[in-house]
Structure formats: C-alpha cells, structure tokens
Design a protein around this motif. Sequence first.
Motif, mmCIF file in Angstrom:
data_model
loop_
_atom_site.group_PDB
_atom_site.id
_atom_site.type_symbol
_atom_site.label_atom_id
_atom_site.label_comp_id
_atom_site.label_asym_id
_atom_site.label_seq_id
_atom_site.Cartn_x
_atom_site.Cartn_y
_atom_site.Cartn_z
ATOM 1 N N PHE A 48 0.817 -1.216 0.000
ATOM 2 C CA PHE A 48 0.000 0.000 0.000
ATOM 3 C C PHE A 48 0.851 1.267 0.000
ATOM 4 O O PHE A 48 0.325 2.369 0.146
ATOM 5 N N ASP A 49 2.145 1.104 -0.164
ATOM 6 C CA ASP A 49 3.074 2.240 -0.163
ATOM 7 C C ASP A 49 2.733 3.191 0.989
ATOM 8 O O ASP A 49 2.482 4.385 0.783
ATOM 9 N N ILE A 50 2.679 2.597 2.202
ATOM 10 C CA ILE A 50 2.290 3.351 3.408
ATOM 11 C C ILE A 50 3.237 4.534 3.615
ATOM 12 O O ILE A 50 4.463 4.380 3.580
ATOM 13 N N SER A 51 2.639 5.727 3.818
ATOM 14 C CA SER A 51 3.442 6.932 4.042
ATOM 15 C C SER A 51 3.880 6.998 5.503
ATOM 16 O O SER A 51 3.308 6.313 6.360
ATOM 17 N N ASP A 52 4.863 7.851 5.772
ATOM 18 C CA ASP A 52 5.294 8.056 7.157
ATOM 19 C C ASP A 52 4.126 8.531 8.011
ATOM 20 O O ASP A 52 3.956 8.093 9.145
ATOM 21 N N GLU A 54 0.951 7.953 7.642
ATOM 22 C CA GLU A 54 0.044 6.836 7.919
ATOM 23 C C GLU A 54 0.648 5.903 8.967
ATOM 24 O O GLU A 54 -0.051 5.411 9.854
ATOM 25 N N PHE A 55 1.925 5.664 8.868
ATOM 26 C CA PHE A 55 2.595 4.777 9.820
ATOM 27 C C PHE A 55 2.473 5.315 11.242
ATOM 28 O O PHE A 55 2.076 4.592 12.170
ATOM 29 N N TRP A 56 2.787 6.610 11.419
ATOM 30 C CA TRP A 56 2.748 7.171 12.784
ATOM 31 C C TRP A 56 1.323 7.343 13.293
ATOM 32 O O TRP A 56 1.069 7.286 14.496
ATOM 33 N N LEU A 57 0.379 7.498 12.379
ATOM 34 C CA LEU A 57 -1.034 7.525 12.752
ATOM 35 C C LEU A 57 -1.405 6.185 13.397
ATOM 36 O O LEU A 57 -2.076 6.120 14.431
ATOM 37 N N ALA A 58 -0.934 5.099 12.790
ATOM 38 C CA ALA A 58 -1.222 3.751 13.304
ATOM 39 C C ALA A 58 -0.568 3.541 14.667
ATOM 40 O O ALA A 58 -1.176 2.974 15.584
ATOM 41 N N VAL A 59 0.682 4.000 14.804
ATOM 42 C CA VAL A 59 1.386 3.853 16.092
ATOM 43 C C VAL A 59 0.636 4.618 17.184
ATOM 44 O O VAL A 59 0.394 4.094 18.277
ATOM 45 N N ASN A 60 0.240 5.846 16.885
ATOM 46 C CA ASN A 60 -0.495 6.643 17.877
ATOM 47 C C ASN A 60 -1.848 6.013 18.195
ATOM 48 O O ASN A 60 -2.342 6.116 19.320
ATOM 49 N N TYR A 61 -2.437 5.364 17.197
ATOM 50 C CA TYR A 61 -3.723 4.683 17.404
ATOM 51 C C TYR A 61 -3.582 3.587 18.464
ATOM 52 O O TYR A 61 -4.436 3.439 19.341
ATOM 53 N N LEU A 62 -2.491 2.829 18.385
ATOM 54 C CA LEU A 62 -2.264 1.767 19.379
ATOM 55 C C LEU A 62 -2.141 2.355 20.779
ATOM 56 O O LEU A 62 -2.668 1.788 21.747
ATOM 57 N N ASN A 63 -1.454 3.495 20.877
ATOM 58 C CA ASN A 63 -1.357 4.154 22.188
ATOM 59 C C ASN A 63 -2.731 4.549 22.700
ATOM 60 O O ASN A 63 -3.042 4.346 23.872
ATOM 61 N N GLU A 64 -3.563 5.108 21.811
ATOM 62 C CA GLU A 64 -4.901 5.540 22.210
ATOM 63 C C GLU A 64 -5.739 4.337 22.645
ATOM 64 O O GLU A 64 -6.476 4.392 23.635
ATOM 65 N N LEU A 65 -5.599 3.237 21.903
ATOM 66 C CA LEU A 65 -6.326 2.008 22.225
ATOM 67 C C LEU A 65 -5.978 1.549 23.646
ATOM 68 O O LEU A 65 -6.841 1.155 24.430
ATOM 69 N N GLY A 66 -4.694 1.611 23.977
ATOM 70 C CA GLY A 66 -4.243 1.232 25.312
ATOM 71 C C GLY A 66 -4.727 2.206 26.375
ATOM 72 O O GLY A 66 -5.219 1.785 27.425
#
Length: 292
Positions: A48-52, A54-66
Amino acid sequence: MSVNPAKQTELESLLAISSGLNAEQGNERFKAIMHQVLSDLCQTIKKFDISDEEFWLAVNYLNELGERKEAALLAAGLGLEHYLDMRADEKEAAAGLDVGTPRTIEGPLYVAGAPLSKQFARMDDGSEAGEPMWLHGQVTDLQGQPVAGAIVDIWHANTLGGYSFFDQSQSEYHLRRRVETGADGRYAVRSIVPCGYGCPPDGPTQKLLNQLGRHGNRPAHVHFFVSAPGYKHLTTQINLNGDAYLWDDFAFATREELIADPVKITDDKLAQERDIHQPHTEVSFNFTLVES
Ligand code: MBD
Ligand code: FE
C-alpha cells in the motif's frame, strides 16, 4: 552481536535479526511468530506504499487504544474473538467430540467475584425502573440428567447498555451474580431486561469502525459462564429475540441455538409467586454441559 551493516539493507536479513532468529537467547515460538507478523506488516507497508504519516497515525492509534483500554473491544469488533470460537468448534468437530450448548465469545466486560448464592439471586439493586426479567433454566449433561452444584455466572448490561465497573454510575457487581444449581440442576434470577451495547462513540474502536463504514452495536444479550466439576467450562451468551441487531452484532456472537424468546407474563399468580407483583418478562434458557 556484530553484524555486517551492509546486510541490514536487505529485508530478509533485517527481519531475521529484528525477530531474534539468529540470537541464542529468547523464546523460539515467540521469535517465529514475531517473524511472521513483521514479514506480513512489511508486505502490507510495501503493497500500500504506506506513508510516514500513515505509519505514525497507526502507532499513535495503538497508544490511544491502550489509554482507553479498548484493545479487547477492538478484538471483538474485528471478529478475532469469534474466530477463536470458530477454531475451537472446528477442532471439536474434527475430533468427533460431543457438543452441548454452543460457546460464544466472552467479550471484554466480565468481572470475577460476583456474589454467589444457591438456586436463586436478585441481580439488580432496584435503582433502575427497568422491565423486570425472570431468567431461569436447567443445567443438564448430554444424557439430560440434571447437573447439581453447577455454577452459573451471569452478567449483563443495564437499560442503557452499560456494565457495572465499566459504567461508574452503577453499584458494584450490579447485574453480576453467580448461582449454584440445586439437586434439580435449576437456576433462577430476577433482574431487569438488558438493552444492547454500543461502543463508546468517542473511542478508538468506534473511530476505526467508522472508517470501515460499520456500526458498533450489539443486540440485547446476557453472558454466562457455566461450570461444574467433571465438565468442560462453557462460555456463552443468549440474545433476546426481537432485537433489531439480533443478526447484526458488531462482535459476531449470535448463534441460532443461543436465541432466547422473551415472554410477557401477565399472570398475577405467577408474578406473586416470584415476588415481582407486576407484569414482567420471562426468559428461559437451559444449558447442556459436556464431560471433560
Ligand atoms: C459487550 O457487552 C460485549 O459483550 C462484547 C463482546 C463487546 C462489547 C460489549
Ligand atoms: Fe456484553
């Protein structure tokens, strides 16, 4: 460990090192699983040629989930918890094992240690003007013989779809009880008819579901653990027939055999016998346990 830095420019080499495949210490099964997960993730990033961003959005999402303690809620919403049930069912079928009452997901809202009583319990504290519910049934084995001394651990939502301990407005262990069956295998509780659950609208799970174009609702349901010495522990739920979300559960837990019909009781004698003194809803559900 010293590594030729040139080798780290190759994906295979990077993944082998990062997942510890050539390290002497660590847990081999865990390494193999991490290697697979990381390989799959890198494939996805490439595909999906993930952009930087998008990548950091996903990382922050995991933090929010926790932070919001919603990881288990998301696992239910993505169907992963139901997938574990599908696998357990498949394994039982492949082994030709007898099945009793079907299992379905536990969900993220169980709390251990609910008050324990014999044969009967009142589950609500009387603070809510909900429709009284008389929920009862029998625990039997595969031969239809009553299972005495079974523990039926019951939990469900209130009239707003909230669960005690997670919804601070409810008293401790509100709508959570354990009932031990008598010699006849029977249990009975008086409670209030629950409403369906909806994911917190401002939480990370609902945010993700919105991106999928999905809702985060469950039909009205009641959770059960049923256990007895010598029998397999049963984790299940019943869904109340007639709910708009009956076959549209965001957590995929509905099963044909687990639908219960709420029955309107207007018989004064029965209401008096049950010490309810008003029209109420009766829900009857029996459990079949399998020997362990
Ligand atoms: C619930 O009440 C539930 O049972 C599940 C599986 C997920 C969210 C809320
Ligand atoms: Fe629930």
